[in-house]
Structure formats: C-alpha cells, structure tokens
Design a protein around this motif. Sequence first.
Motif, PDB file in Angstrom:
ATOM      1  N   SER A 139       0.860  -1.179   0.000  1.00 11.36           N
ATOM      2  CA  SER A 139       0.000   0.000   0.000  1.00 11.36           C
ATOM      3  C   SER A 139       0.900   1.234   0.000  1.00 11.36           C
ATOM      4  CB  SER A 139      -0.899   0.016   1.241  1.00 11.36           C
ATOM      5  OG  SER A 139      -0.114   0.257   2.398  1.00 11.36           O
ATOM      6  N   SER A 140       0.313   2.393  -0.189  1.00  4.38           N
ATOM      7  CA  SER A 140       1.125   3.609  -0.208  1.00  4.38           C
ATOM      8  C   SER A 140       1.784   3.864   1.146  1.00  4.38           C
ATOM      9  CB  SER A 140       0.279   4.816  -0.618  1.00  4.38           C
ATOM     10  OG  SER A 140      -0.711   5.095   0.349  1.00  4.38           O
ATOM     11  N   PHE A 173      -2.366   5.872  -5.711  1.00  7.12           N
ATOM     12  CA  PHE A 173      -1.778   4.544  -5.588  1.00  7.12           C
ATOM     13  C   PHE A 173      -2.708   3.541  -4.887  1.00  7.12           C
ATOM     14  CE2 PHE A 173       1.231   1.263  -4.254  1.00  7.12           C
ATOM     15  CZ  PHE A 173       1.998   1.129  -5.385  1.00  7.12           C
ATOM     16  N   ASN A 174      -3.310   3.927  -3.792  1.00 11.18           N
ATOM     17  CA  ASN A 174      -4.164   2.984  -3.066  1.00 11.18           C
ATOM     18  C   ASN A 174      -5.418   2.614  -3.846  1.00 11.18           C
ATOM     19  OD1 ASN A 174      -2.529   2.636  -0.830  1.00 11.18           O
ATOM     20  ND2 ASN A 174      -3.469   4.320   0.316  1.00 11.18           N
ATOM     21  N   ARG A 177      -3.556   0.766  -7.527  1.00  7.92           N
ATOM     22  CA  ARG A 177      -2.206   0.243  -7.361  1.00  7.92           C
ATOM     23  C   ARG A 177      -1.789  -0.663  -8.511  1.00  7.92           C
ATOM     24  NH1 ARG A 177      -1.261  -3.910  -2.605  1.00  7.92           N
ATOM     25  NH2 ARG A 177      -2.495  -5.109  -4.090  1.00  7.92           N
ATOM     26  N   ASP A 178      -2.633  -1.574  -8.912  1.00  5.82           N
ATOM     27  CA  ASP A 178      -2.250  -2.522  -9.971  1.00  5.82           C
ATOM     28  C   ASP A 178      -1.958  -1.802 -11.278  1.00  5.82           C
ATOM     29  OD1 ASP A 178      -2.552  -4.568  -8.175  1.00  5.82           O
ATOM     30  OD2 ASP A 178      -4.540  -5.165  -8.877  1.00  5.82           O
ATOM     31  N   ALA A 181       1.368   0.275 -10.754  1.00  2.00           N
ATOM     32  CA  ALA A 181       2.528  -0.615 -10.663  1.00  2.00           C
ATOM     33  C   ALA A 181       2.843  -1.242 -12.018  1.00  2.00           C
ATOM     34  CB  ALA A 181       2.273  -1.698  -9.620  1.00  2.00           C
TER      35      ALA A 181
END
Length: 207
Positions: A139-140, A173-174, A177-178, A181
């Motif tokens: 997680s962030s 990001f949260n 995220r996928d 990333a």
Amino acid sequence: MTDSVPAASALPASSALRSSDRFVAYVHQLCASTQARAALRRGLGLPVQQCTHLHRYLVPWLRDHDDPHQGDVRRAHYAVASLIAARPRSARDTAPGRHTPGPWYERPNLGASLGQAVAQGVMKENSAESALHLMARQSSDAVHPYLPALTRQLVAGGIPVDWAVLLEDLAWFNRNRDRIATRWLESYFRTVTPTTDPADPTEETTR
C-alpha cells in the motif's frame, strides 16, 4: 526573522499546466529559502500527522488547489515536497522541467527513472527490479518510507525524476495500485531493455 511564504497563487494559472506541475514549481520556489527547505525536508517518509513543520507551507496550496480532506492526496503532496527539498546540493539548482503538450502517460514515471538508472550504471538491475516488485505489492503507507533513499540515489546519480508524475501516482496509488505498478514496470523494461529488431538475422544464424 521568519521566512515569508510565497503565495500559493504566485504562479500563473496556465491551462497548459497540470495542478501537479504547478505544485512542483511552487515547492521549487519554497526551496530557494534555506529555512523553508529545511522544514520541508523534515517530513521525509512521515505521515501528514507528523509533519507539523510543513503545514505553514503546504496547507495554503491544498486549500486553493486540491481537496485537503482526501488523505492520499494530502500525503502525496507532503511527500513530494519533502523529496524535492531533500535533493542533494548538486541537484538543487535544477528547475522543474518544461513539458511539451502531450499525453500524460508518455512522461517518465518512477519505473522509467529506475530503468534509466540501470542503463547508466547508477543502480544494479536486481536492486531496481526488486524495488519495483516490492512496491507493487504494498500500500502507499509502505511505499512512502521507501522513497527518500530511492529518489536520493536517482537524483544523486543524475537521473531525473518527474516529480509531478510521482505526485499523481502516489495520490492514486491505493485506489489504482495494480494499474500504476504495471505502468511502472512496463516503463522500466522499455527503458532498461535494448531495442530488439525482429528482422535481425543474428538469432537465426546462431541456432
């Protein structure tokens, strides 16, 4: 004598600039002051609740440009401001880059910077890949403390970091995220892997 804080609206509100770009330029202005730079640097890797020295500089910006009640957005701004302030002395005179109009996704993200670092011998390949895969699973809250040492290594090695892109990636990001990333990893491998020519006959002759 106390430092005066640049007005959050000091920069022209050009429609050609994203809010994240204007924020990065604002932080560069702040960092012209030794006192402000030192205060911002104290927030490295910390949650907003522990960044009491940063509020006088960043709360006005969040009030005028973003939702101050969105926790991920606030922390992303505080984190990027601290990372910019903590740049090595050799990089402090580097102004934020001017970006030509074009798709946001074409600008270099953290993965592209890591790929460039490997290509130029600033980082080892296994270290860069491990960092990306580790962050892709976190997680962030886990990513933020990891960034100060990572970005310092990049900047100290002459590798540019697009702080505005990093700011938006951290803010989302949260929630994505996928996707983020994956974009980092794809950019990394595009940058670090030499271009291959499918018409190259070398591979055929070595079989």
